[in-house]
Every structure is written in C-alpha cells, then in structure tokens.
Design an enzyme around this catalytic site. Structure first.
Site, mmCIF file in Angstrom:
data_model
loop_
_atom_site.group_PDB
_atom_site.id
_atom_site.type_symbol
_atom_site.label_atom_id
_atom_site.label_comp_id
_atom_site.label_asym_id
_atom_site.label_seq_id
_atom_site.Cartn_x
_atom_site.Cartn_y
_atom_site.Cartn_z
ATOM 1 N N TYR A 1 100.851 -20.284 77.235
ATOM 2 C CA TYR A 1 99.767 -20.253 76.257
ATOM 3 C C TYR A 1 98.585 -21.097 76.711
ATOM 4 C CZ TYR A 1 103.184 -18.377 72.867
ATOM 5 O OH TYR A 1 104.115 -17.609 72.214
ATOM 6 N N SER B 1 105.049 -12.764 65.192
ATOM 7 C CA SER B 1 104.192 -11.702 64.654
ATOM 8 C C SER B 1 104.637 -11.220 63.275
ATOM 9 C CB SER B 1 104.111 -10.513 65.623
ATOM 10 O OG SER B 1 103.425 -10.873 66.795
ATOM 11 N N LEU C 1 103.011 -11.193 60.630
ATOM 12 C CA LEU C 1 101.889 -10.514 59.978
ATOM 13 C C LEU C 1 101.448 -9.282 60.764
ATOM 14 C CD1 LEU C 1 99.771 -13.600 58.863
ATOM 15 C CD2 LEU C 1 101.294 -12.192 57.464
ATOM 16 N N GLY D 1 98.056 -9.228 62.201
ATOM 17 C CA GLY D 1 96.957 -9.132 61.242
ATOM 18 C C GLY D 1 96.940 -7.868 60.421
ATOM 19 N N LEU E 1 99.109 -6.715 58.413
ATOM 20 C CA LEU E 1 99.674 -6.917 57.084
ATOM 21 C C LEU E 1 98.816 -7.810 56.192
ATOM 22 C CD1 LEU E 1 103.430 -7.166 58.097
ATOM 23 C CD2 LEU E 1 102.372 -5.351 56.739
ATOM 24 N N THR E 2 97.735 -8.351 56.736
ATOM 25 C CA THR E 2 96.813 -9.127 55.890
ATOM 26 C C THR E 2 95.901 -8.209 55.082
ATOM 27 O OG1 THR E 2 95.017 -9.241 57.522
ATOM 28 C CG2 THR E 2 96.754 -10.929 57.657
ATOM 29 N N GLY E 3 95.751 -6.959 55.531
ATOM 30 C CA GLY E 3 94.837 -6.019 54.900
ATOM 31 C C GLY E 3 93.419 -6.098 55.424
ATOM 32 N N LYS E 4 93.181 -6.975 56.398
ATOM 33 C CA LYS E 4 91.796 -7.173 56.849
ATOM 34 C C LYS E 4 91.249 -6.012 57.670
ATOM 35 C CE LYS E 4 93.079 -10.098 60.831
ATOM 36 N NZ LYS E 4 92.991 -11.495 61.338
#
Length: 347
Positions: free
Chosen positions: A53, A236, A238, A241, A243-246
C-alpha cells in the site's frame, strides 16, 4: 460494535476494522493520523495495512508508504501501540512491484517482515498475512476463468517452508498470529493441517472480499471458518463504493474511486449498478443509511467477521463510526437475501 474471537485464540478483535490502503495517495498523512485517533477513540482495536500500500494507484515508488505513515503515528503514540492489533501483509506474485513479484517463501517471509517492522516502527505484528497464494486465487474477478494450478507436493512443501519461517518469527516475538488473504477452502485447510501435524503456527484469520455484492465466502469458506475457528477479515464491504449509493443514476462524484479506477477492479458492470440500486432501495425503505446497512450485514453473519472499512476522508470515517452499532432486523436481512437471489453475481 462488539468483540469477536481472533481465530481459536483467547483473544478478541472488534467486528469493525480500520483499513488504510488510501493513506499516502488519496488520504494525506495528517488525515491518516487523525483517522487512527478517531477509530481507536471509538473503540475499534484492529487496523489493517500491507507492504504494497497505498493503492489508487499502486506505484513502484509508493510501495511501503502506508506502513511508513502508520509507523510515524506509532512513533508519536507509543503508549497506544498496545491498545490495538496491527495487521499487515507479505506481498507475493500479484504485487509485482515488491521484490519483482518473487513467490512467498521462508526467505522472502523474513525479509518482508523485517521491512514492515521497520516501516511500522514497532517490535511486533499482531496478525501477519500472506497477501496472495503463490498458486493463484479466484479473488478479484478471477473466479470467471480460475483454474487450479501447481504441483500438489510442491505447494505443500512451500506451505511447510513458510510455516517454519512463521514459527521462527513467532518465537522471536516478531509476529503473534499467522494469517492468510485471498485464500480458498482447500488452501486454508491445508495450511491448518500442516500446522497441526508439525506443531507450527495455525491460521487465525483469512482476509477475503465479502459484501452484499460478493458472497462467495458464504459457501465452503463459511463452513471452514465456523468449524476450524478461522476469523474472516472482510475487505471491500461497501463493494468499492457501489453500496453507498453514490454512483446511482450515473453519478460520478469528484475524487471517488471510480474517477481513479474507472473499471473498479472489474466490478463495473450493468449488473453491478442494478444490484446496488436494489440494495440501496432496501436501506431507503427501512430508513437505514446504506453505508451502515452494508457494514452491519457483514458482521451479522453466522461466522466470525471483522469488516475492514476504508475512508478517504475523516468526514467519511465519522459517518461510518456513527453507524458502528447498527443491528439489522430479521425482516431487513430477509429482504437482503431476496435481493441476493435476484442479483447473485453482479460482477
């Protein structure tokens, strides 16, 4: 949030785990250090990183940067080092920038561990993970074309060799628990079998992808996890991302992961958007924040899970922490299973 077993030990970890993979690219060092303070103050006691990372993107010149940032926090907060469990990962084939993708062996194990200890400015790693199996993995959308490979005897000999290196590291006080990542049921079972047969460190955790949109773990790995007491560190949760709806309605927020990795590691499909909309719809129907619902789902499984969440900003982290005690009702869980049946493999 609650304590869960750390493998078959008498230790526990919280069922929420702070992820760090954007520290040094999307997340500046000062914000990363603030995230450490926020997470520990909220009661989270496990933090995950890796020698390869930061990501988004991965570059040869940035390898080790996240561990260095975390190490600087450790140096400035020495009294807090013992209050959380630190997990990091030894790179192999898939991280070609690290040791030119040399396969994991007893030789690379010792070299990688010493490098991580130096960057992290600590004397020990609580959970030391192998980032990828040498023989390959079906994680990261490789399941669509995955084929088992390698010679069984050579694979098992390598496992034994690595376990002996792990044993030496445990005896030297450099690591406390041995762990895996991106592993299969067959691989995990054989690591466990060899450890038991030879009195070597057993697998305590496995870090695999797991979310409402990626539920491969629910089958053979779940059974192994329960009966062999191997805790899942879920990455992961989410769905990067989704599943955030963004991303609903074609939205592309500035600075979001999709702006940096347009294909989302192979997750960007028409089916993914449809599934995400359906899951977010369940959250909206029940008045639950989609982020809180997605994370709560992962830690309410019938096997031990510590879900690794990442936050690019401190505001995002605070939003996650605000939902760390959310518990989903049986009605919500049943509706989520209905969505899963309708969208079983969205990517």
């Amino acid at each position: 949030m609650r304590p869960i077993p750390l493998g078959n030990t008498d230790e526990t970890i919280t069922d929420y785990c702070l992820g760090t993979m954007t520290w040094g690219t999307q997340t500046p060092e000062a914000d990363a250090h603030r995230q450490m303070d926020m997470a520990l103050d909220a009661g989270i006691d496990v933090v995950d990183t890796a020698e390869m990372y930061p990501v988004n993107p991965v570059r040869a010149e940035s390898i080790g940067g996240t561990e260095t940032i975390l190490g600087n926090w450790n140096a400035a907060n020495a009294a807090r080092r013992g209050t959380y469990k630190l997990a990091t990962k030894h790179s192999g084939y898939n991280e070609s920038f690290v040791r030119k993708g040399e396969p994991i062996s007893s030789k690379t194990f010792a070299e990688a561990l010493d490098g991580s200890l130096r960057r992290l400015q600590t004397d020990y790693i609580d959970i030391y993970q192998l980032h990828w199996p040498n023989r390959g993995s079906y994680m990261f959308r490789q399941n669509w074309t995955y084929a088992p490979q390698g010679n069984r005897d050579e694979i098992l000999a390598n496992m034994h060799d690595v376990l002996e290196a792990a044993d030496a590291a445990v005896k030297a006080g450099k690591i406390r628990h041995f762990a895996l990542s991106n592993e299969s049921a067959w691989g995990t079972a054989n690591w466990l079998r060899l450890a038991e047969a030879h009195g070597l460190p057993r697998v305590q955790t496995v870090q695999n992808e797991y979310s409402l949109m990626c539920r491969m773990y629910d089958t053979d790995m779940a059974e192994l996890s329960v009966h062999e007491k191997v805790t899942l560190l879920a990455f992961s949760p989410l769905a990067t991302g989704f599943l955030t709806g963004k991303y609903a309605g074609g939205a592309l927020p500035e600075g979001s992961r999709m702006t940096l990795s347009p294909e989302m590691g192979g997750r960007k499909t028409d089916r993914a958007f449809e599934a995400a909309d359906a899951y977010v719809g369940v959250a909206r129907k029940h008045g639950i924040d989609p982020v809180h619902m997605a994370l709560a789902f992962t830690v309410q499984r019938p096997f031990a899970v510590s879900t690794i969440f990442g936050a690019t900003t401190c505001n995002q982290l605070q939003h996650i922490l605000d939902g760390k005690d959310v518990v989903l009702s049986e009605e919500v869980l049943a509706e989520l299973d209905d969505v899963h049946r309708a969208h079983p493999m969205p990517y």
